[in-house]
Design an enzyme around this catalytic site. Structure first.
Site, short mmCIF file in Angstrom:
data_model
loop_
_atom_site.label_atom_id
_atom_site.label_comp_id
_atom_site.label_asym_id
_atom_site.label_seq_id
_atom_site.Cartn_x
_atom_site.Cartn_y
_atom_site.Cartn_z
N SER A 132 -27.40 12.27 25.66
CA SER A 132 -26.02 12.09 26.12
C SER A 132 -25.68 12.91 27.36
O SER A 132 -26.13 14.06 27.49
CB SER A 132 -25.05 12.47 25.00
OG SER A 132 -25.26 11.67 23.86
N HIS A 146 -19.92 11.78 18.83
CA HIS A 146 -21.13 11.85 18.00
C HIS A 146 -20.93 12.76 16.79
O HIS A 146 -21.48 12.48 15.70
CB HIS A 146 -22.31 12.33 18.84
CG HIS A 146 -22.81 11.30 19.80
ND1 HIS A 146 -23.48 10.16 19.39
CD2 HIS A 146 -22.74 11.22 21.16
CE1 HIS A 146 -23.81 9.43 20.44
NE2 HIS A 146 -23.37 10.04 21.53
#
Length: 507
Positions: free
Chosen positions: A339, A437
């Site tokens: 990410s 997340h």
């Protein structure tokens, strides 16, 4: 958008065909005598909204009484179509006027709500059947009149997409503070509630995107890629080819329109940089070797519809994709994101500016680190060195110097670890990607140095990226700990960097 000598022609033909068909449907729905309505809104209206009150009064039916709520005939479809084309013809300022008028004058009947609330209090000593009936009446009275219009619009062709775009307009009004009206916020809440029902996970279809998918879908996949922009058709072909997977959620009411898109890399180990995924290509025609596929790396997830903000889609997409991959590769046990860290560079530059003004620059780095920064930037001790460091990280030039990378690595790694783990908003992670997340139950697993050396990656996060790892047996527990207790599950590497931050830096 990816250029191609043929596709623009095909695209223009398809769009013009759809527009012609939609115009035909509208004329048919309105009837021959009302074709003037179509003509009236076929060109943009500028300045004051012509006949706004008259149109709203005609298309927004009063809320039926409680007794007749299930017996009232639906309004003609032409009402919905008229409002859709009227609204679409307006400029930004006039849309604000219509939405303000709609939300204020066609909302909840507050007098009726107050009377029923008082009646509910008076019935507390009555039998339960009476109390429940009054509660039901009160619940019904809280329905804004415009909700009926929204429901009817959703049933016409293109209506759901229209409402998604309308909510995007409402969110834009709220975020830009173009209006502080509580009625606009209430309209947003009503739209979000309806869209959450219509886009519930059971109504969504999971599609795998391949090179054989329709060109319109491939074009949109390229256009909507927000994390790592697609450079050309070869790049796109690679991202849907061997050792890669691309999935999207679609909805029957918005055919050909991906709602949220997830790109996955199939690798031997958990990737620590994006270059190996989107820039260092193997041959396009290579066959997958299942023995080399041990991990699934979620390297890009993009929501394509601004109007679906806050409607949970990404979380369910990841879960569905994990099940798909487990079915295809039963031996696969490693699932992780790779990410970006948007906002880290701007947060750090703000911190350096603040510390320079307060004369506290030495609090961020150790004495030895500041000496190395001074030598590498030829700057004086104190505020000049702090300002030199701030200017340095605002460019990507330092990434080309091995000496500067070596000097800055320990400091930037621990500062970034703190930014992800320690910087909070209302008790949750400040960074939006981290928050996403962590809500899903992932573990903040590994911070990666020089993971995205593109100009964009260096500008946004000093080239750093992070893996959020999904340990499937622990995601439910981790999600509950985060959402209920605001506890972040992190690896030893991340916690070690946070500990170094506390030792070497002072906030």
């Amino acid at each position: 958008m990816i250029p191609h000598p043929v596709y623009p022609v095909i695209w223009a033909f398809r769009v013009s065909t759809r527009c012609w068909r939609h115009r035909t449907v509208l004329k048919s729905a309105l009837g021959a005598s009302d074709v003037s309505v179509w003509r009236r809104y076929s060109t943009p209206i500028r300045g004051a909204v012509a006949g706004m009150e008259e149109i709203l009064a005609r298309v927004v039916a009063p809320l039926p009484t409680y007794e007749t709520r299930d017996k009232s005939p639906p309004p003609p479809e032409s009402n919905s179509l008229e409002f859709m084309h009227f609204y679409s013809s307006l400029d930004k300022e006039d849309k604000l006027g219509v939405l303000t008028k709609l939300s204020q004058d066609f909302g909840v009947d507050h007098k009726s709500v107050s009377e029923l609330a008082a009646k509910l209090l008076d019935t507390q000593l009555r039998d339960m059947a009476t109390i429940l009936q009054v509660e039901d009446r009160l619940r019904y009275s809280l329905t804004p009149s415009y909700k009926q219009l929204l429901n009817h619009i959703s049933r016409v062709e293109g209506g759901v997409k229209f409402l998604v775009d309308l909510r995007a307009d409402v969110l834009g009004i709220i975020s830009s503070k173009a209006s502080e009206s509580p009625h606009i916020r209430d309209l947003n809440g009503t739209l979000k509630s309806l869209l959450s029902e219509w886009f519930s996970v059971g109504l969504l279809r999971l599609e795998r995107i391949t090179w054989q998918s329709p060109c319109e879908i491939l074009q949109k996949i390229s256009q909507y890629e927000a994390v790592h922009p697609v450079r050309n058709w070869t790049d796109l072909k690679r991202r849907v080819g061997p050792y890669r997977r691309c999935y999207a959620f679609t909805h029957a009411a918005m055919p050909g329109e991906p709602l949220v898109v997830l790109h996955v890399a199939l690798t031997e180990d958990i990737s620590d940089n994006i270059q190996s995924i989107v820039r260092e290509f193997a041959t396009l025609d290579s066959e997958e070797d299942v023995n080399k596929i041990n991990a699934a790396i979620f390297y890009s997830i993009s929501s394509t519809q601004a109007g679906l903000q806050g409607v949970e889609l990404g979380n369910y997409l990841i879960k569905r994709v994990v099940r798909e991959l487990q079915s295809e590769f039963p031996h696969m046990a490693q699932f992780s994101s790779l990410s970006p860290i948007p906002g880290f560079s701007s947060w750090l530059q703000g911190l350096l500016s603040q510390y320079r003004k307060e004369g506290r620059g030495s609090d961020l780095l150790s004495e030895q680190e500041w000496k190395e920064v001074e030598q590498a930037t030829d700057s004086a001790t104190g505020a000049p060195a702090t300002e030199a460091l701030r200017k340095l990280i605002s460019t990507s030039e330092w990434m080309q110097s091995e000496r500067l990378c070596r000097v800055l690595e320990p400091a930037l790694m621990r500062l970034c670890a703190w930014y992800l783990y320690g910087e909070k908003r209302r008790g949750y992670a400040l960074n939006p990607v981290a928050n996403f997340h962590l809500q899903n139950g992932a573990t903040m697993w590994r911070l990666n140095w020089r993971a995205d050396t593109s100009p964009r990656g260096v500008a946004n996060s000093c080239g750093l990226m992070v893996n959020y790892r999904y340990f499937l047996t622990e995601t439910s527990k981790n999600s509950a700990l985060y959402l209920q207790n605001k506890f972040i599950t992190a690896s030893e590497q991340v916690l070690g960097l946070v500990s170094q931050f506390h030792k070497n830096s002072k906030l």
